[in-house]
Design a protein around this motif. Structure first.
Motif, PDB file in Angstrom:
ATOM      1  N   THR A 119      79.430  61.946  27.955  1.00 52.69           N
ATOM      2  CA  THR A 119      77.982  61.825  27.731  1.00 52.69           C
ATOM      3  C   THR A 119      77.690  61.311  26.334  1.00 52.69           C
ATOM      4  O   THR A 119      76.833  60.431  26.144  1.00 52.69           O
ATOM      5  CB  THR A 119      77.308  63.192  27.938  1.00 52.69           C
ATOM      6  N   SER A 167      68.057  60.702  25.939  1.00 50.64           N
ATOM      7  CA  SER A 167      68.222  61.719  26.983  1.00 50.64           C
ATOM      8  C   SER A 167      69.677  62.188  27.124  1.00 50.64           C
ATOM      9  O   SER A 167      69.933  63.392  27.202  1.00 50.64           O
ATOM     10  CB  SER A 167      67.685  61.188  28.318  1.00 50.64           C
ATOM     11  N   THR A 190      71.449  65.921  26.827  1.00 45.54           N
ATOM     12  CA  THR A 190      72.293  66.482  27.880  1.00 45.54           C
ATOM     13  C   THR A 190      73.609  67.014  27.318  1.00 45.54           C
ATOM     14  O   THR A 190      74.211  67.933  27.885  1.00 45.54           O
ATOM     15  CB  THR A 190      72.557  65.419  28.967  1.00 45.54           C
ATOM     16  N   TYR A 199      78.461  68.848  36.588  1.00 42.90           N
ATOM     17  CA  TYR A 199      77.219  69.105  35.860  1.00 42.90           C
ATOM     18  C   TYR A 199      76.377  70.147  36.585  1.00 42.90           C
ATOM     19  O   TYR A 199      75.889  71.124  35.982  1.00 42.90           O
ATOM     20  CB  TYR A 199      76.483  67.765  35.735  1.00 42.90           C
ATOM     21  N   SER A 243      75.734  74.017  35.396  1.00 44.23           N
ATOM     22  CA  SER A 243      74.364  74.532  35.279  1.00 44.23           C
ATOM     23  C   SER A 243      74.197  75.810  36.084  1.00 44.23           C
ATOM     24  O   SER A 243      73.457  76.716  35.682  1.00 44.23           O
ATOM     25  CB  SER A 243      73.362  73.474  35.747  1.00 44.23           C
ATOM     26  N   SER A 300      70.499  63.118  35.203  1.00 45.85           N
ATOM     27  CA  SER A 300      70.559  64.390  34.484  1.00 45.85           C
ATOM     28  C   SER A 300      69.306  65.228  34.717  1.00 45.85           C
ATOM     29  O   SER A 300      68.256  64.710  35.083  1.00 45.85           O
ATOM     30  CB  SER A 300      70.731  64.146  32.984  1.00 45.85           C
ATOM     31  N   TYR A 338      65.376  68.664  22.833  1.00 46.79           N
ATOM     32  CA  TYR A 338      64.854  68.727  24.193  1.00 46.79           C
ATOM     33  C   TYR A 338      63.404  68.270  24.220  1.00 46.79           C
ATOM     34  O   TYR A 338      62.973  67.595  25.147  1.00 46.79           O
ATOM     35  CB  TYR A 338      64.955  70.160  24.734  1.00 46.79           C
TER      36      TYR A 338
END
Length: 483
Positions: free
Chosen positions: A430, A385, A389, A61, A65, A221, A99
């Protein structure tokens, strides 16, 4: 400070170091209390879950990113920009909407935490649930949200500074707890969880075990939040991945060793029913008594928690409302919703935030007590959430699928098929955990409480995500009237 730094030219750019970026991201995405609800849900076996997630999820993750941040390093929209640039405006809008809307339950949750922290400062114990009704608790939560919305103009900058101070203090308190717990055990404090052996760490792969994993993802996260800082680094190609590695290692340390420290003071087989709400205060109270310091550590933590949560609330309210109103293509947003006041603040975005917070609080009013409210809101975050993600991995898959169109100074797994495999693994894992999160926790299957919370979970997700269809429709109606 080095001597030559005193002679900086006025227009010389100030660069951020990678440890600072890692620390800012760390205190934003995880805090001491994040290890308590997984411990209550899964007991000592959660250590195995943390280790598994660290290796197979947190590190990929963070490095995903890194690549996305360095691929789209000229975009300030973060995750929404990643999706928009790798796919299209429509999916970019849905990323922005999800978001923003996923922050609403968290805003209510943080407001609840502010009340709980002050109750410990004032009362010094866990009597809040006995002294306050659910209606009063909900009303006070809503008043706090409104108060912070009204004071945004005057408090925002100071509370952003306080969030760094409070976040730094929270990080110190978290590390202090782990180290002092180890010190107490080495000096004779008995281990509360017995038997403390390998068998105690064995996961029980039950429905409850899998349905609570979404909360672990919620706790870990947020690596994508560091994306806007890429442009503020001197050498992002070299240093940003370092920041993400540091973030992953710090997260792994706190979750794994923090959980082991909890097992020193709490019997993992008989955890207090209000552990999610009051656990952090119990922990510092027990640690202080073990060291002969009385309640001193508990009061220090309560003050740090209050400062951190209030600062986080102010920043959340401002940031979520601004992104919601300002980082979406014009064709999706009604004009009235993007209207700004003389200070440049999207006033109707704040109104919408307050309205949805009130909606959640009205739902919580149907629950029997404050502890249940607190637990249910956490569980809602464990659904919404992780769904948000999913967009991180979706954007990564879309970008690597057509990687010839993009250039990045950092590439996570150079082999395209292997990279896509990891991306799909993270996405599916996820999504499945988020979906399993609909199953109510801490209540027995088939009971009225179970059915009630399941219904609340479905209503909440349908309303919060479903409203995203309403705004483009309202925008089209506006355009039809103007034509």
């Amino acid at each position: 400070m080095e001597a030559d730094n005193f002679n900086l030219e006025p227009d010389k750019k100030h660069f951020m170091s990678w440890p600072v970026i890692a620390l800012i991201d760390f205190v934003t995405i995880i805090s001491f209390e994040n290890i308590f609800y997984p411990f209550q849900n899964q007991g000592l076996s959660v250590v195995v879950s943390w280790i598994f997630l660290f290796v197979s999820y947190v590190v990929p993750y963070a490095l995903i990113s890194s690549q996305m941040s360095l691929t789209f390093d000229n975009q300030e929209g973060g995750l929404a920009s990643w999706v928009r640039r790798s796919t299209n405006d429509t999916l970019g809008y849905w990323t922005s909407w999800m978001y923003w809307v996923q922050s609403v339950p968290y805003i209510v949750d943080v407001s609840n935490s502010v009340i709980v922290s002050f109750s410990w400062i004032i009362l010094g114990d866990n009597r809040l649930g006995k002294r306050m009704s659910t209606a009063s608790f909900g009303l006070l939560t809503f008043i706090i949200i409104l108060l912070f919305i009204l004071l945004e103009n005057r408090l925002k900058n100071s509370l952003e500074i306080l969030s760094l101070i409070g976040g730094g203090a929270m990080f110190i308190m978290s590390m202090l707890f782990v180290l002092l717990a180890g010190y107490a055990i080495m000096h004779g404090h008995p281990i509360a969880t017995q038997p403390f052996n390998l068998a105690a760490f064995k996961p029980s792969f039950s429905l409850n075990y899998f349905s609570t994993t979404g909360l672990l993802i919620f706790a870990m996260s947020g690596a994508e939040l560091a994306a806007p800082y890429v442009s503020q680094m001197r050498n992002p190609k070299r240093d940003f991945p370092k920041a993400m590695w540091m973030l992953a290692i710090m997260t792994g340390f706190l979750t794994i060793f923090g959980t082991l420290a909890l097992a020193m003071f709490f019997n993992a087989h008989h955890i207090p029913h209000d552990f999610k709400m009051n656990g952090p205060y119990y922990a510092f109270q027990l640690l202080g008594h073990s060291l002969g310091w009385g309640d001193t550590l508990m009061y220090i933590f309560a003050v740090v928690q209050a400062i951190f949560m209030m600062a986080q609330l102010a920043v959340l309210l401002d940031a979520s409302s601004r992104v919601f109103a300002g980082d979406v293509a014009d064709k999706f947003m009604p004009k009235w919703l993007t209207k700004k006041d003389k200070h440049g603040r999207p006033i109707h975005s704040y109104t919408t935030t307050a309205g949805l917070s009130l909606f959640l609080l009205l739902l919580t009013g149907t629950l029997p007590n404050i502890n249940t409210i607190y637990n249910w809101l956490l569980n809602v975050n464990g659904i919404i959430s992780p769904y948000k993600t999913c967009w991180v991995f979706f954007a990564f898959i879309a970008m690597r699928w057509h990687e010839e169109r993009y250039h990045s100074d950092y590439v996570f797994i150079k082999n395209r098929k292997a990279a896509l495999g990891v991306g799909w693994w993270c996405f599916i894992f996820t999504f499945v955990c988020a979906t399993l999160g609909f199953i109510p926790q801490n209540v027995e299957l088939g009971t009225h409480a179970f059915n009630h919370q399941l219904l609340l979970n479905i209503i909440t997700v349908v309303v919060l995500f479903g409203l995203g269809f309403l705004l483009p429709w309202l925008r089209k109606r506006e355009e039809a009237k103007q034509a």
